[in-house]
Write a protein that holds these residues in place. Structure first.
Motif, short mmCIF file in Angstrom:
data_model
loop_
_atom_site.label_atom_id
_atom_site.label_comp_id
_atom_site.label_asym_id
_atom_site.label_seq_id
_atom_site.Cartn_x
_atom_site.Cartn_y
_atom_site.Cartn_z
N LEU A 41 0.86 -1.18 0.00
CA LEU A 41 0.00 0.00 0.00
C LEU A 41 0.90 1.23 0.00
CD1 LEU A 41 -2.67 1.59 0.43
CD2 LEU A 41 -2.36 1.20 2.90
N ILE A 43 0.87 4.93 0.43
CA ILE A 43 0.06 6.03 0.94
C ILE A 43 0.67 7.36 0.47
CG2 ILE A 43 -0.78 7.18 3.03
CD1 ILE A 43 -0.50 4.44 4.44
N VAL A 62 -1.44 -1.04 -4.27
CA VAL A 62 -2.56 -0.11 -4.16
C VAL A 62 -1.96 1.26 -3.88
CG1 VAL A 62 -4.60 0.57 -2.85
CG2 VAL A 62 -4.13 -1.86 -3.27
N VAL A 64 -2.77 5.19 -3.04
CA VAL A 64 -3.85 6.06 -2.57
C VAL A 64 -3.33 7.48 -2.40
CG1 VAL A 64 -3.44 5.45 -0.15
CG2 VAL A 64 -5.65 6.41 -0.82
N ILE A 86 -6.52 4.68 -5.93
CA ILE A 86 -7.65 5.15 -5.13
C ILE A 86 -7.44 6.63 -4.81
CG2 ILE A 86 -8.88 4.94 -2.93
CD1 ILE A 86 -8.03 2.01 -2.84
N ASP A 89 -7.71 8.77 1.14
CA ASP A 89 -6.62 8.70 2.12
C ASP A 89 -6.67 7.37 2.85
OD1 ASP A 89 -8.60 8.90 4.15
OD2 ASP A 89 -8.49 11.08 4.08
N ALA A 90 -5.71 7.17 3.73
CA ALA A 90 -5.59 5.88 4.41
C ALA A 90 -6.72 5.63 5.39
CB ALA A 90 -4.25 5.81 5.14
N LEU A 93 -9.92 3.46 3.40
CA LEU A 93 -9.56 2.40 2.47
C LEU A 93 -10.55 1.24 2.50
CD1 LEU A 93 -5.73 2.22 3.22
CD2 LEU A 93 -6.77 3.04 1.09
N LEU A 96 -8.15 -4.40 3.08
CA LEU A 96 -6.91 -4.82 2.45
C LEU A 96 -6.14 -5.71 3.42
CD1 LEU A 96 -5.65 -1.40 0.99
CD2 LEU A 96 -6.72 -3.24 -0.29
N THR A 120 -4.39 8.19 9.85
CA THR A 120 -3.51 7.55 8.86
C THR A 120 -2.82 6.34 9.47
OG1 THR A 120 -3.13 9.65 7.71
CG2 THR A 120 -1.51 7.89 7.37
N GLY A 123 -5.42 3.67 9.85
CA GLY A 123 -5.80 3.07 8.58
C GLY A 123 -4.74 2.15 8.01
N ALA A 127 -4.88 -1.97 7.32
CA ALA A 127 -4.60 -2.52 5.99
C ALA A 127 -3.51 -3.58 6.01
CB ALA A 127 -4.20 -1.39 5.04
#
Length: 241
Positions: A41, A43, A62, A64, A86, A89-90, A93, A96, A120, A123, A127
């Motif tokens: 991920l 971010i 991914v 974002v 995406i 923001d985190a 999400l 995941l 953040t 998140g 994930a």
């Protein structure tokens, strides 16, 4: 809220040509290899430079970012179909389970609001799979990087194919630690348009970051030096137990 240099379509389109040296990403690629990350991920992926480097290695990525203009630039690049993009923001999400979450360059510091920072970290934690890692960098406040953010030291003219010459420079606006605010100015020679982008970064102390990570369920595995900027930044490696 993302800065204008990421949200304004004309500025997002020239972001990469104005900052072509991304050797800072090499250390993150090595860590992705070291941790055998199959799913990442990214971010604050911006225009997708790091996400696409990962995807080219066969990693499921991914990306974002809250700036739609930057996501649009990323989607227009070769290989972009390998990445799930995406705009957001985190904190918002979809479900995941990634091996690695990253915040490269200024991303962590650009999340200056304490509540947004906590969201953040939360998140990213959600994930990550158990045992997955979060990696990000932040400048050491003691090095006072903002003292070099002047027009004299930053000013340059860049010739960009299809755009023409763009003059750019940075100007320090306010230092009220832990917050530092500055403005980038861009002048397009083709039509004379001048655009500006204001940014505020949060300079967190090392202990503060460690406490934030622990409070959100992470185990800090290490704090490294940035290979391309030795002695200037902390690179945090944190694991979800």
């Amino acid at each position: 809220m993302a800065d204008d240099c990421f949200t304004h379509p004309r500025l997002a389109a020239i972001y990469d040509p104005l900052d072509p040296d991304r050797s800072d990403l090499h250390a993150y690629l090595r860590m992705a290899d070291d941790f055998e990350a199959g799913r990442v991920l990214d971010i604050g992926c911006g225009t997708g430079v790091f996400a696409l480097l990962l995807a080219a290695r066969g990693i499921e990525v991914v990306g974002v970012d809250p700036a739609q203009a930057s996501i649009d630039v990323a989607r227009g690049k070769p290989g972009s179909g390998r990445v799930r993009w995406i705009c957001g923001d985190a904190a918002g999400l979809p479900p995941l389970r990634v091996d690695l979450a990253t915040m490269t360059a200024n991303v962590a510091q650009d999340i200056a609001d304490p509540q947004a920072w906590r969201k953040t970290l939360r998140g990213a934690h959600q994930a990550l799979r158990p045992g997955g890692r979060l990696i990000f960098e932040t400048r050491d406040p003691a090095r006072r990087a903002w003292e070099d953010w002047t027009r004299e030291k930053s000013g340059r003219v860049t010739r960009i194919p299809g755009v023409g010459c763009v003059e750019s420079w940075v100007q320090l606006l306010e230092v009220s630690l832990p917050l530092v605010t500055f403005r980038w100015t861009y002048r397009f020679a083709a039509d004379g348009q001048v655009l500006t982008s204001d940014s505020t970064l949060r300079f967190r102390e090392r202990d503060e970051v460690e406490e934030d990570l622990a409070a959100h369920g992470y185990v800090v595995e290490g704090i490294r030096d940035a290979p391309d900027r030795p002695g200037r930044e902390f690179v945090f490696l944190a694991r979800r137990p």
